[in-house]
Design a protein around this motif. Structure first.
Motif, PDB file in Angstrom:
ATOM      1  N   TYR A 123      34.842  35.785  28.931  1.00 14.49           N
ATOM      2  CA  TYR A 123      35.416  35.412  30.218  1.00 14.49           C
ATOM      3  C   TYR A 123      35.106  36.505  31.239  1.00 14.49           C
ATOM      4  O   TYR A 123      34.948  37.664  30.900  1.00 14.49           O
ATOM      5  N   GLN A 131      36.959  37.957  34.865  1.00 16.31           N
ATOM      6  CA  GLN A 131      38.193  37.875  35.622  1.00 16.31           C
ATOM      7  C   GLN A 131      38.006  38.478  36.987  1.00 16.31           C
ATOM      8  O   GLN A 131      37.662  39.659  37.117  1.00 16.31           O
ATOM      9  N   GLY A 147      42.134  36.016  42.156  1.00 22.58           N
ATOM     10  CA  GLY A 147      42.238  34.661  42.672  1.00 22.58           C
ATOM     11  C   GLY A 147      41.629  33.596  41.795  1.00 22.58           C
ATOM     12  O   GLY A 147      41.830  32.399  42.048  1.00 22.58           O
ATOM     13  N   HIS A 148      40.872  34.001  40.783  1.00 19.83           N
ATOM     14  CA  HIS A 148      40.196  33.020  39.936  1.00 19.83           C
ATOM     15  C   HIS A 148      40.703  33.021  38.499  1.00 19.83           C
ATOM     16  O   HIS A 148      40.326  32.178  37.701  1.00 19.83           O
ATOM     17  N   GLY A 149      41.520  33.948  38.155  1.00 18.26           N
ATOM     18  CA  GLY A 149      42.006  33.998  36.788  1.00 18.26           C
ATOM     19  C   GLY A 149      40.895  34.326  35.817  1.00 18.26           C
ATOM     20  O   GLY A 149      39.971  35.084  36.129  1.00 18.26           O
ATOM     21  N   LEU A 150      40.964  33.734  34.646  1.00 21.72           N
ATOM     22  CA  LEU A 150      39.963  33.941  33.601  1.00 21.72           C
ATOM     23  C   LEU A 150      39.023  32.741  33.600  1.00 21.72           C
ATOM     24  O   LEU A 150      39.446  31.619  33.390  1.00 21.72           O
ATOM     25  N   ARG A 151      37.761  33.002  33.805  1.00 21.08           N
ATOM     26  CA  ARG A 151      36.788  31.903  33.829  1.00 21.08           C
ATOM     27  C   ARG A 151      35.843  32.037  32.640  1.00 21.08           C
ATOM     28  O   ARG A 151      35.264  33.099  32.402  1.00 21.08           O
ATOM     29  N   LEU A 152      35.682  30.938  31.924  1.00 23.90           N
ATOM     30  CA  LEU A 152      34.897  30.929  30.700  1.00 23.90           C
ATOM     31  C   LEU A 152      33.404  30.966  31.023  1.00 23.90           C
ATOM     32  O   LEU A 152      32.900  30.135  31.779  1.00 23.90           O
ATOM     33  N   GLU A 202      32.213  27.350  32.069  1.00 25.45           N
ATOM     34  CA  GLU A 202      32.209  26.868  33.450  1.00 25.45           C
ATOM     35  C   GLU A 202      31.404  27.723  34.423  1.00 25.45           C
ATOM     36  O   GLU A 202      31.034  27.252  35.497  1.00 25.45           O
ATOM     37  N   PHE A 262      36.197  39.940  29.688  1.00 20.30           N
ATOM     38  CA  PHE A 262      37.020  39.941  28.492  1.00 20.30           C
ATOM     39  C   PHE A 262      36.375  39.086  27.406  1.00 20.30           C
ATOM     40  O   PHE A 262      35.875  37.996  27.668  1.00 20.30           O
ATOM     41  N   PHE A 293      42.634  39.029  22.717  1.00 23.72           N
ATOM     42  CA  PHE A 293      41.657  39.516  23.686  1.00 23.72           C
ATOM     43  C   PHE A 293      41.280  40.973  23.406  1.00 23.72           C
ATOM     44  O   PHE A 293      42.109  41.769  22.949  1.00 23.72           O
ATOM     45  N   GLN A 324      39.965  44.654  25.106  1.00 19.81           N
ATOM     46  CA  GLN A 324      40.552  45.416  26.205  1.00 19.81           C
ATOM     47  C   GLN A 324      39.793  45.295  27.514  1.00 19.81           C
ATOM     48  O   GLN A 324      40.229  45.814  28.538  1.00 19.81           O
TER      49      GLN A 324
END
Lengths: 110, 112
Positions: free
Chosen positions: B35, B37, B40-45, B59, B90, B103, B105
């Motif tokens: 991911y 990070q 504003g976008h959080g965690l994006r795969l 994504e 991450f 997760f 670190q």
């Protein structure tokens, strides 16, 4: 494809309650909830499975409405340690395509 | 704790250079994820893997590739780093019953 979360941010006093909502446009098998403190990795809180099974945190509860593809996280009698960003996540049945919402920032003040 | 180690933890690189981030786990979990990070976008795969040599796109996979030649290692490569790839990355693994993700670190990558 990312779940949608609301609110984006919430500020509470110690002892107050909060609700964080998560919704998805696709059918859900399960919903995960994680909390991330500043500068740290996200940590698992709980999972809600289709059919009603729930596993996780003792002091935080959640609901899962399979038909509406929604989940809510309930934080009651908030403690200072609850501060952080909360993420909901969804995955396929076997774990494929594990995606998260944009997060809800929770601040608990003394 | 699923014994997840990310390396390096911090990296500064120049635009156009290749970069590889490593995720190492000790518990032989099948599913591994990368991911990014951003505020504003959080965690994006970015990509995920469901076994040795079995990977799939997430994504935000453009500009990234992955490899998994051993169960324990999942590598993320930026073929030609761009400033838009400056982020915190991450790695995560899913436990055997698929109910909890662990997760690493994180790796803070800066592309200048």
């Amino acid at each position: 494809q990312q779940p949608v979360q609301s609110p984006q941010a919430v500020i509470l006093r110690e002892g107050e309650d909060a609700v964080i909502n998560c919704s998805s446009s696709k059918a859900l098998y399960s919903v995960h909830w994680y909390r991330q403190k500043h500068g740290e990795a996200p940590v698992f809180l709980m999972i809600l499975l289709k059919g009603g099974e729930q596993k996780g945190h003792e002091k935080i509860s959640a609901s899962f409405n399979e038909k509406k593809q929604q989940s809510s996280l309930y934080l009651t009698a908030s403690q200072l340690s609850y501060s952080g960003t909360y993420f909901c996540g969804t995955a396929g049945y076997y774990g494929q395509n594990f995606v998260f919402g944009p997060g809800t920032r929770l601040s608990v003040l003394p | 704790d699923a014994g997840i180690t990310q390396s390096p933890r911090h990296k500064v690189t120049e635009t156009g250079t290749p970069v590889t981030l490593r995720c190492h786990q000790t518990e032989n979990h099948r599913y591994m994820y990368w991911y990014r990070q951003d505020p504003g976008h959080g965690l994006r795969l970015i990509h995920y893997s469901y076994g040795v040599k079995d990977t799939d796109k997430g994504e935000v996979s453009d500009g990234y590739s992955v490899s998994r030649s051993k169960t324990e290692d999942f590598l993320l490569t930026l073929e030609s780093a761009t400033s838009s790839q400056t982020s915190v990355y991450f790695c995560a693994v899913l436990d055997r019953v698929g109910t909890e993700a662990f997760f690493g670190q994180g790796t803070r990558l800066t592309v200048v």
